[in-house]
Motif scaffolding. Structure first.
Motif, PDB file in Angstrom:
ATOM      1  N   TRP A 157       0.820  -1.206   0.000  1.00 38.87           N
ATOM      2  CA  TRP A 157       0.000   0.000   0.000  1.00 38.87           C
ATOM      3  C   TRP A 157       0.855   1.257   0.000  1.00 38.87           C
ATOM      4  N   LEU A 249      -5.002  -5.868   3.077  1.00 35.74           N
ATOM      5  CA  LEU A 249      -4.415  -4.599   3.496  1.00 35.74           C
ATOM      6  C   LEU A 249      -5.059  -4.057   4.766  1.00 35.74           C
ATOM      7  N   LEU A 314      -8.512   3.146  -3.949  1.00 34.84           N
ATOM      8  CA  LEU A 314      -8.096   1.880  -3.348  1.00 34.84           C
ATOM      9  C   LEU A 314      -9.201   0.853  -3.454  1.00 34.84           C
TER      10      LEU A 314
END
Length: 319
Positions: A157, A249, A314
């Protein structure tokens, strides 16, 4: 307050650690077990750790205190447990009286064992070796795949964030208390630390156990290491492979919070829709806000949250 002074050269010399390191993560796990913050996420994990840690691990709690400002020799940057234990032993002749005074002042129990350790008493060092092995078998070994998953997801990320928005955005997102003051990276809260990188580089190392503001330590290469909370703490990492990139994530609950915030919602609405507590919602939104994925504003008594453009991006990239 942490202050890290960057030169132009330093800004181009920031890298990520390749892998999580066993004794660094063990140190952070033992620190996390003594902290009282983020109870909604870590409360049950702390209770389980307290039940399962054997009594022979107690000496480590004199060395590793809740603020993370600990003697570095017990957290070597070694790739395996056995190499780490050897590096801990090798540090014995290098321990200073100043370090003993500082460590003893922070210990919550008797300092007799610590003083024996600094005198290089063999029995004390054998006791430390046994304590590290015992704690590792409980806190780290069974969860290593999940630790690596959290680490790798955070690095992926922040690498994306760095490429899209630059190193300042990547570092500012490591903690809600982190910010830039010109070319000085600052993060509020104890312990106080002021460092100049001097062109030697900065290594970023996320930890799924650490919950405080970023910590800075030296590295054998001459660089500095910035250890910061991984975006997904260990209790939110699922026991098996993640169902998608977003879950890997953020963790499933935090990913669900972000997905709901494509439309503006209050803290109470998030708690109701996800069937979680208000304190849990607040901790999730705080982390998402620090990462630049959501914004929060107050409207009267209501606290309103919504995804940012980066958060929506995202969501799209994570499927």
């Amino acid at each position: 307050m942490l202050r890290v002074h960057f030169t132009a050269e330093d800004l181009f010399n920031v890298t990520f650690a390749n892998e999580p390191l066993p004794l660094v993560e063990l140190g952070m796990a033992l620190v996390a077990s003594q902290r009282v913050d983020e109870q909604a996420v870590f409360g049950r994990w702390r209770a389980k750790a307290a039940r399962e840690l054997p009594g022979r691990t107690r000496p480590l709690l004199d060395l590793l205190r809740p603020d993370g400002d600990n003697p570095q020799f017990v957290e070597p940057y070694s790739p395996t447990l056995e190499e780490g234990l050897a590096d801990v032993r090798d540090a014995a002749p290098l321990l200073t009286g100043e370090e003993l005074h500082r460590t003893a002042a922070r210990a919550h129990g008797s300092t007799t064992w610590l003083r024996a350790l600094w005198r290089q008493d063999r029995e004390a060092w054998d006791r430390l070796d046994d304590a590290i092995r015992s704690a590792y078998e409980v806190l780290i070994a069974p969860h290593w795949p999940r630790i690596r998953q959290s680490f790798q997801a955070d690095v992926a990320w922040r690498t994306r964030l760095l490429a899209a928005h630059g190193i300042k955005a990547a570092l500012a997102s490591t903690h809600p208390a982190a910010r830039w003051n010109g070319t000085v990276f600052e993060a509020g809260g104890p312990p106080d630390y002021d460092a100049e990188l001097g062109g030697h580089g900065l290594i970023l190392m996320p930890s799924p156990f650490w919950t405080g503001r970023p910590l800075l330590a030296g590295h054998p290469s001459g660089a500095h290491v910035l250890l910061y909370p991984a975006l997904t703490p260990l209790p939110l990492v699922g026991p098996g492979p993640a169902e998608g990139a977003l879950d890997a994530l953020l963790g499933r609950t935090r990913a669900a919070v972000l997905q709901l915030l494509v439309q503006q919602r209050t803290t109470s609405e998030l708690a109701r829709d996800l069937d979680i507590s208000l304190p849990s919602v607040s901790e999730h939104t705080r982390t998402l806000r620090a990462a630049g994925l959501i914004t929060t504003r107050r409207d009267g008594k209501a606290v309103l949250h919504s995804a940012t453009g980066l958060g929506v991006d995202l969501l799209h990239s994570g499927g």
